[in-house]
Design a protein around this motif. Structure first.
Motif, short mmCIF file in Angstrom:
data_model
loop_
_atom_site.label_atom_id
_atom_site.label_comp_id
_atom_site.label_asym_id
_atom_site.label_seq_id
_atom_site.Cartn_x
_atom_site.Cartn_y
_atom_site.Cartn_z
N ALA A 110 38.45 33.72 31.42
CA ALA A 110 37.48 34.35 30.52
C ALA A 110 36.39 33.37 30.09
CB ALA A 110 38.21 34.91 29.30
N GLU A 111 36.78 32.13 29.91
CA GLU A 111 35.79 31.10 29.54
C GLU A 111 34.82 30.84 30.69
OE1 GLU A 111 36.70 26.66 29.04
OE2 GLU A 111 36.62 27.37 26.97
N LEU A 112 35.34 30.75 31.92
CA LEU A 112 34.47 30.57 33.07
C LEU A 112 33.49 31.73 33.22
CD1 LEU A 112 36.86 29.31 35.92
CD2 LEU A 112 35.26 27.95 34.55
N ALA A 113 33.93 32.92 32.84
CA ALA A 113 33.07 34.10 32.96
C ALA A 113 31.93 34.11 31.96
CB ALA A 113 33.91 35.37 32.79
N GLU A 114 31.95 33.19 31.02
CA GLU A 114 30.87 33.05 30.03
C GLU A 114 30.73 34.31 29.17
OE1 GLU A 114 27.49 32.07 32.49
OE2 GLU A 114 28.07 29.96 32.61
N ILE A 115 31.86 34.86 28.76
CA ILE A 115 31.85 36.11 27.99
C ILE A 115 31.23 35.88 26.61
CG2 ILE A 115 33.32 37.86 26.92
CD1 ILE A 115 35.29 37.38 29.25
N LYS A 116 30.30 36.75 26.28
CA LYS A 116 29.67 36.73 24.97
C LYS A 116 29.97 38.05 24.26
CE LYS A 116 25.45 36.10 26.46
NZ LYS A 116 25.65 36.03 27.91
N PRO A 117 29.89 38.05 22.92
CA PRO A 117 30.16 39.30 22.19
C PRO A 117 29.32 40.46 22.72
CG PRO A 117 30.05 37.47 20.65
CD PRO A 117 29.64 36.92 21.99
N GLY A 118 30.00 41.57 22.97
CA GLY A 118 29.35 42.77 23.46
C GLY A 118 29.33 42.91 24.96
N ASP A 119 29.69 41.86 25.70
CA ASP A 119 29.67 41.92 27.16
C ASP A 119 30.63 42.96 27.71
OD1 ASP A 119 27.72 40.03 27.60
OD2 ASP A 119 29.10 38.41 28.13
N THR A 120 30.26 43.50 28.87
CA THR A 120 31.13 44.38 29.62
C THR A 120 31.80 43.56 30.72
OG1 THR A 120 29.75 46.30 29.19
CG2 THR A 120 31.25 46.44 31.06
N VAL A 121 33.13 43.61 30.79
CA VAL A 121 33.91 42.73 31.66
C VAL A 121 34.85 43.56 32.53
CG1 VAL A 121 35.53 40.78 31.73
CG2 VAL A 121 33.84 40.94 29.87
N ALA A 122 34.93 43.20 33.81
CA ALA A 122 35.94 43.80 34.69
C ALA A 122 36.93 42.73 35.12
CB ALA A 122 35.29 44.42 35.93
N VAL A 123 38.21 43.04 35.02
CA VAL A 123 39.27 42.15 35.46
C VAL A 123 39.96 42.79 36.66
CG1 VAL A 123 41.43 40.99 34.86
CG2 VAL A 123 39.61 41.22 33.14
N PHE A 124 39.88 42.13 37.81
CA PHE A 124 40.56 42.61 39.01
C PHE A 124 41.93 41.96 39.07
CE2 PHE A 124 36.27 43.77 40.03
CZ PHE A 124 36.40 44.90 40.84
N GLY A 125 42.96 42.79 39.04
CA GLY A 125 44.34 42.32 39.05
C GLY A 125 44.95 42.35 37.68
N CYS A 126 45.96 43.19 37.48
CA CYS A 126 46.58 43.34 36.16
C CYS A 126 48.00 42.79 36.15
CB CYS A 126 46.57 44.81 35.74
SG CYS A 126 44.92 45.45 35.51
N GLY A 127 48.24 41.74 36.95
CA GLY A 127 49.48 40.99 36.82
C GLY A 127 49.44 40.17 35.54
N PRO A 128 50.37 39.24 35.37
CA PRO A 128 50.43 38.48 34.13
C PRO A 128 49.13 37.75 33.78
CG PRO A 128 52.43 38.16 35.41
CD PRO A 128 51.49 38.92 36.29
N VAL A 129 48.52 37.08 34.76
CA VAL A 129 47.28 36.35 34.48
C VAL A 129 46.15 37.32 34.13
CG1 VAL A 129 45.49 34.89 35.49
CG2 VAL A 129 47.88 34.30 35.81
N GLY A 130 46.06 38.42 34.87
CA GLY A 130 45.05 39.41 34.56
C GLY A 130 45.21 39.97 33.16
N GLN A 131 46.46 40.20 32.75
CA GLN A 131 46.69 40.71 31.39
C GLN A 131 46.18 39.72 30.35
OE1 GLN A 131 47.70 43.74 30.77
NE2 GLN A 131 48.47 44.34 32.80
N PHE A 132 46.41 38.43 30.59
CA PHE A 132 45.94 37.45 29.62
C PHE A 132 44.44 37.21 29.72
CE2 PHE A 132 50.46 36.33 29.10
CZ PHE A 132 50.50 36.36 27.70
N ALA A 133 43.85 37.49 30.87
CA ALA A 133 42.39 37.47 30.96
C ALA A 133 41.80 38.60 30.10
CB ALA A 133 41.95 37.62 32.42
N ILE A 134 42.47 39.76 30.09
CA ILE A 134 42.04 40.87 29.23
C ILE A 134 42.18 40.46 27.76
CG2 ILE A 134 42.63 43.21 28.48
CD1 ILE A 134 43.55 43.70 31.43
#
Length: 400
Positions: free
Chosen positions: A171-195
């Motif tokens: 998530a940090e690498l993705a440079e997420i800022k408040p209000g951003d729209t984000v897609a996470v590909f893969g909902c395994g354990p790492v994907g869940q914590f990326a969410i």
């Protein structure tokens, strides 16, 4: 002691092995009270990450009690309860001092150019014996151990050894800022914590792309908007739900074991790329494959590049081996994308995440779906590999 030992592609065994011992004055010996099975371990079992050394103990997630320390370990003593970061650093090279522990010059015995050192990995990573065992040797223990606050349970701490920091890093690498729209590909354990991490960083909307129902349900429970790529084309859906623009940030939490769609509108494109996917698989798995291997190594990357908006950011934390040569660079360049990727410097994030847990800001243990005795580890590997319902993340407990 008992340990999970890699002997070949598709061949892992629970065996008696010698106890570890202090080899350098910077070492510590830790008695493991919890370890875990990770998707990265499956790469070694599947054969999609080559040059594994027979006899290597698997596992790179660990929580335990310090039993012995070398003469140069000044900040830990026997009896301390600790979490072991999955990647290793020395603590004093320029990279470690900058917080880039996974690019340490000294932790990998193969030299500064060898890349990330981690437990239970292939020849290029050390190899350093892994943590799916009753005890482990921790090199450079002064930096590669973190004390666990009394209020944090083993079940919470084991998730901070690897997958929570990895999701946060993504998530940090993705440079997420408040209000951003984000897609996470893969909902395994790492994907869940990326969410989880995207929401911590203020993302306005988070989309979760997978096809396994219970993983999509878990993502939905976190407030993400689920997309099943076996029922709808994920790229078309993401663009439609964002007014045709695409998402601001996308995180690839899948890696080389990606699967293409077998049903629905996305399956037609997959059939057209079948030959290319087969060639990619022969590249990344030269020694053959076993188990529930992905059938489309570049699929998540392709969807990620197609679904992110122009001038957006692509974060890659899914594991790709050095043999992986395929990437849609032309499409990415034409969209002016920022692309960031890498192996997580876990030690950088663990103290902060432990503080969040201790303060009650969040409780990651809800994503820990199973706790199994070490004696049942082989059946646990099978269930995790088959992605059975309720096997999202598996903790291993010696003598539970």
């Amino acid at each position: 002691m008992k340990a999970v030992v890699w002997h070949g592609v598709g061949d892992i065994r629970l065996e008696d092995v010698p106890d570890p011992r202090i080899e350098q004055p910077t070492d510590a010996i830790v008695r493991l009270t919890a370890s875990a099975i990770c998707g990265t371990d499956l790469h070694f079992v599947h054969g999609t990450f080559s040059e594994m050394v027979p006899g290597t103990i698997l596992g790179h997630e660990g929580v335990g009690i310090v039993e012995e320390v070398g003469a140069d370990v000044r900040n830990f003593r026997p009896g301390d309860r600790v979490v072991i970061p999955s990647t290793m650093g020395c603590g004093y090279c320029p990279y470690c001092r900058a917080g880039d522990y996974s690019q340490c010059d000294n932790a990998n015995p193969n030299g500064p150019s060898a890349g990330t050192a981690f437990y239970g990995g292939p020849k290029a990573s050390g190899p350093v014996q892994g943590l799916q065992a009753e005890k482990a040797r921790v090199p450079f223990a002064a930096i590669n151990l973190v004390k666990i606050p009394d209020a944090v349970t083993d079940g919470q701490a084991i998730l901070v050894s690897d997958i929570f920091p990895t999701g946060y890093f993504g998530a940090e690498l993705a440079e997420i800022k408040p209000g951003d729209t984000v897609a996470v590909f893969g909902c395994g354990p790492v994907g869940q914590f990326a969410i989880t991490s995207a929401k911590l960083m203020g993302a306005g909307r988070v989309f979760a792309v997978d096809r396994i129902p219970d993983r999509l349900e878990t993502a939905s429970d976190q407030g993400a908007e689920a997309i099943n790529f076996d029922e709808e084309d994920p790229v078309e859906t993401l663009k439609r739900l964002t007014g045709g623009t695409g998402v601001d940030r996308v995180i690839d939490a899948v890696g080389v074991d990606a699967q293409h769609a077998d049903h629905g509108p996305a399956a037609q494109q997959a059939r057209q790329e079948a030959g290319e996917f087969e060639e990619q698989l022969s590249q990344v798995a030269p020694d053959g494959t076993a188990g529930n291997v992905g059938n489309a190594p570049s699929q998540a990357l392709e969807w990620a590049v197609q679904s992110v908006c122009k001038a957006g950011t692509l974060s890659i934390i899914g594991v790709y081996p050095p043999t992986m040569q395929s990437f849609p660079i032309g499409a990415a360049m034409n969209k002016n994308l920022t692309i960031k990727m890498g192996n997580t410097p876990h030690r950088k994030y663990i103290p902060y995440l432990l503080d969040l847990i201790q303060q009650g800001t969040l409780d990651p243990e809800g994503l820990l779906s199973r706790a199994e005795e070490m004696s049942d580890v082989l059946s646990a590997y099978r269930a995790f590999d088959e992605r059975r319902p309720g096997w999202l993340k598996v903790e291993l407990v010696p003598g539970m």
